[in-house]
Design an enzyme around this catalytic site. Structure first.
Site, PDB file in Angstrom:
ATOM      1  N   HIS A  24       0.851  -1.191   0.000  1.00  0.00           N
ATOM      2  CA  HIS A  24       0.000   0.000   0.000  1.00  0.00           C
ATOM      3  C   HIS A  24       0.883   1.237   0.000  1.00  0.00           C
ATOM      4  O   HIS A  24       1.291   1.736   1.054  1.00  0.00           O
ATOM      5  CB  HIS A  24      -0.916  -0.031   1.243  1.00  0.00           C
ATOM      6  CG  HIS A  24      -1.871   1.125   1.340  1.00  0.00           C
ATOM      7  ND1 HIS A  24      -2.975   1.096   2.171  1.00  0.00           N
ATOM      8  CD2 HIS A  24      -1.894   2.337   0.727  1.00  0.00           C
ATOM      9  CE1 HIS A  24      -3.624   2.252   2.066  1.00  0.00           C
ATOM     10  NE2 HIS A  24      -2.983   3.012   1.196  1.00  0.00           N
ATOM     11  N   HIS A  26       1.238   4.866  -2.633  1.00  0.00           N
ATOM     12  CA  HIS A  26       0.848   5.580  -3.849  1.00  0.00           C
ATOM     13  C   HIS A  26       2.111   6.189  -4.412  1.00  0.00           C
ATOM     14  O   HIS A  26       2.767   6.981  -3.721  1.00  0.00           O
ATOM     15  CB  HIS A  26      -0.168   6.671  -3.512  1.00  0.00           C
ATOM     16  CG  HIS A  26      -1.387   6.136  -2.813  1.00  0.00           C
ATOM     17  ND1 HIS A  26      -2.562   5.904  -3.464  1.00  0.00           N
ATOM     18  CD2 HIS A  26      -1.587   5.757  -1.519  1.00  0.00           C
ATOM     19  CE1 HIS A  26      -3.455   5.415  -2.619  1.00  0.00           C
ATOM     20  NE2 HIS A  26      -2.884   5.320  -1.414  1.00  0.00           N
ATOM     21  N   HIS A 204      -9.522   1.102  -0.891  1.00  0.00           N
ATOM     22  CA  HIS A 204      -9.410   1.814   0.384  1.00  0.00           C
ATOM     23  C   HIS A 204     -10.801   1.795   1.032  1.00  0.00           C
ATOM     24  O   HIS A 204     -11.800   2.116   0.378  1.00  0.00           O
ATOM     25  CB  HIS A 204      -9.032   3.273   0.160  1.00  0.00           C
ATOM     26  CG  HIS A 204      -7.588   3.502  -0.159  1.00  0.00           C
ATOM     27  ND1 HIS A 204      -6.957   2.916  -1.211  1.00  0.00           N
ATOM     28  CD2 HIS A 204      -6.660   4.283   0.464  1.00  0.00           C
ATOM     29  CE1 HIS A 204      -5.686   3.326  -1.231  1.00  0.00           C
ATOM     30  NE2 HIS A 204      -5.485   4.147  -0.225  1.00  0.00           N
ATOM     31  N   GLU A 207     -10.714   4.004   6.296  1.00  0.00           N
ATOM     32  CA  GLU A 207      -9.587   4.864   6.695  1.00  0.00           C
ATOM     33  C   GLU A 207     -10.194   5.966   7.575  1.00  0.00           C
ATOM     34  O   GLU A 207      -9.928   6.026   8.770  1.00  0.00           O
ATOM     35  CB  GLU A 207      -8.901   5.457   5.460  1.00  0.00           C
ATOM     36  CG  GLU A 207      -7.760   6.410   5.787  1.00  0.00           C
ATOM     37  CD  GLU A 207      -7.118   7.054   4.538  1.00  0.00           C
ATOM     38  OE1 GLU A 207      -7.706   6.974   3.443  1.00  0.00           O
ATOM     39  OE2 GLU A 207      -6.022   7.645   4.688  1.00  0.00           O
ATOM     40  N   ASP A 285       2.032   4.154   2.603  1.00  0.00           N
ATOM     41  CA  ASP A 285       0.971   4.975   1.994  1.00  0.00           C
ATOM     42  C   ASP A 285       1.551   6.087   1.099  1.00  0.00           C
ATOM     43  O   ASP A 285       1.529   5.937  -0.131  1.00  0.00           O
ATOM     44  CB  ASP A 285       0.049   5.561   3.076  1.00  0.00           C
ATOM     45  CG  ASP A 285      -1.357   5.867   2.577  1.00  0.00           C
ATOM     46  OD1 ASP A 285      -1.668   5.553   1.422  1.00  0.00           O
ATOM     47  OD2 ASP A 285      -2.157   6.411   3.363  1.00  0.00           O
ATOM     48  N   ASP A 286       1.992   7.179   1.698  1.00  0.00           N
ATOM     49  CA  ASP A 286       2.560   8.303   0.932  1.00  0.00           C
ATOM     50  C   ASP A 286       3.822   8.752   1.673  1.00  0.00           C
ATOM     51  O   ASP A 286       3.822   9.783   2.363  1.00  0.00           O
ATOM     52  CB  ASP A 286       1.540   9.450   0.866  1.00  0.00           C
ATOM     53  CG  ASP A 286       0.273   9.009   0.151  1.00  0.00           C
ATOM     54  OD1 ASP A 286       0.292   8.890  -1.087  1.00  0.00           O
ATOM     55  OD2 ASP A 286      -0.731   8.745   0.844  1.00  0.00           O
TER      56      ASP A 286
HETATM   57  N1  ADE Z   1      -4.353   8.688  -2.143  1.00  0.00           N
HETATM   58  C1  ADE Z   1      -3.117   8.845  -1.668  1.00  0.00           C
HETATM   59  N2  ADE Z   1      -3.098   8.593  -0.353  1.00  0.00           N
HETATM   60  C2  ADE Z   1      -4.356   8.250   0.002  1.00  0.00           C
HETATM   61  C3  ADE Z   1      -4.961   7.864   1.216  1.00  0.00           C
HETATM   62  N3  ADE Z   1      -4.286   7.794   2.370  1.00  0.00           N
HETATM   63  N4  ADE Z   1      -6.285   7.608   1.207  1.00  0.00           N
HETATM   64  C4  ADE Z   1      -6.979   7.708   0.077  1.00  0.00           C
HETATM   65  N5  ADE Z   1      -6.443   8.063  -1.093  1.00  0.00           N
HETATM   66  C5  ADE Z   1      -5.140   8.328  -1.129  1.00  0.00           C
HETATM   67 ZN    ZN Z   2      -3.610   4.838   0.439  1.00  0.00          ZN
END
Ligand code: ADE
Ligand code: ZN
Length: 345
Positions: A24, A26, A204, A207, A285-286
């Protein structure tokens, strides 16, 4: 594997050394400020922040939407196939340094087609970097195309159509972006089509959104994995189902902290998910925005929650179980996991 307890001061080294899969992340969220400015210059664009430090100082978020707004600004500098290659190559080098043996990379094309960039430019750049990482690092990496859930079902169908010439470069389909107000059932028909086409499916859910979104991701979209899923904690029947059906959750602790899903890392429910028998994994995630790549997620979360070496093994093993690799590749990865733990015993 039954793991013997190890001294607390050796646990961070084990967490960093252990082979793992990342399921997971992006790819646009791995764009570091330095690369944003380098790409802006290469593409002769101006970026609405004067320098790296001022951009980084803006990385304070109150929820998912406040992050997505800034994340979207960063994506504007991506224009050419080489830009997408360079971004992905940088992530894979970083993941390799964290002993990631396999990565399943989320990306979306809708952001980029809205900027006038062709879906093929995006996919070819990402795919070439994945192929090169296999040669250079012996890593495997595959691509999951996410639909943006704040856009319409019709737009998701168009996105799918544009991606189909590159079908062989994609392993699966996901669902990302603003969750609340955009339930999974909005995408029921397009996910059904993706299933017919043989894509692996993830979404997703849970969250920021309610447990009901996790139920409908499973029952309406028929996904195999849930991305995040931490809100399942509020629904005992759902927790029992996730455990009984071994449905993986790709959990992202530092993301949850940065986006205020949990007030402190000590409040995160990763340990409780594992105790409930749920097949949880740890992911970044990011990572450029949330203060850490996968090993930082492991070390900070283990320190905050007091998790054990046994749970480290469980999370790494779960990451290979939950991945879309072949059984042969999975065995090769888990053999290396076992070797690493034996060295630390
Ligand atoms: N796109 C990038 N990060 C995300 C996240 N945490 N939740 C949903 N979409 C995303
Ligand atoms: Zn995500």
């Amino acid at each position: 594997m039954k793991v013997k307890p190890i001294p607390a001061d050796r646990l961070p080294a084990l967490l960093r050394a252990m082979p793992k899969a990342e399921l997971h992340m992006h790819i646009e969220g791995s764009l570091e400020p330095e690369l944003i400015f380098a790409l802006a210059e290469r593409n002769r664009m101006t970026f609405p922040y004067p320098d790296v430090a001022s951009l980084r100082s803006a990385y304070v978020f109150e929820n998912l939407q406040s992050f997505l707004d800034l994340y979207h600004a960063g994506t504007q500098v991506l224009r050419t196939e080489q830009d997408f290659y360079d971004m992905t190559q940088a992530y894979l080098a970083r993941a390799h340094a964290d002993n990631v043996l396999h990565a399943e990379i989320f990306f979306d094309t809708q952001t980029h087609t809205a900027h006038g960039v062709d879906a093929g430019v995006v996919i070819r750049g990402l795919h070439r970097a994945c192929a090169d990482a296999a040669t250079q690092y012996g890593m495997s990496a595959s691509l999951i195309l996410c639909f943006l859930r704040h856009l319409s079902e019709q737009e998701a169908f168009e996105c799918l159509e544009q991606a189909l010439p590159f079908r062989d470069m994609l392993v699966g389909i996901g669902l990302a972006s603003s969750e609340v107000g955009h339930p999974p059932e909005k995408f029921a028909r397009v996910f059904a089509r993706c299933r017919e086409l043989g894509f692996r499916l993830v979404a997703h859910a849970g969250e920021e959104g309610p447990p009901a979104y996790i139920w409908s991701a499973l029952d309406v979209l028929k996904v195999e994995r849930i991305d995040h899923g931490v809100q399942a904690m509020h629904d005992a029947a759902l927790m029992r189902r996730l455990a009984a059906e071994r449905i993986p959750l790709t959990v992202c602790p530092l993301s949850n902290l940065k986006l205020c899903v949990f007030p402190r890392l000590q409040d995160h429910n990763l340990g409780r998910l594992l105790d409930a028998g749920i097949l949880a994994t740890v992911n970044s995630d990011d990572p450029a925005y949330f203060g850490g790549y996968i090993n930082e997620n492991f070390t900070q979360t283990f320190a905050a929650l007091g998790l054990s070496a046994q749970q480290a093994w469980q999370l790494a093993d779960n990451s290979f179980t939950a991945s879309f690799i072949t059984p042969e590749r999975r065995r090769a990865c888990t053999d290396r996991l076992q070797e690493t733990f034996e060295r630390f015993q």
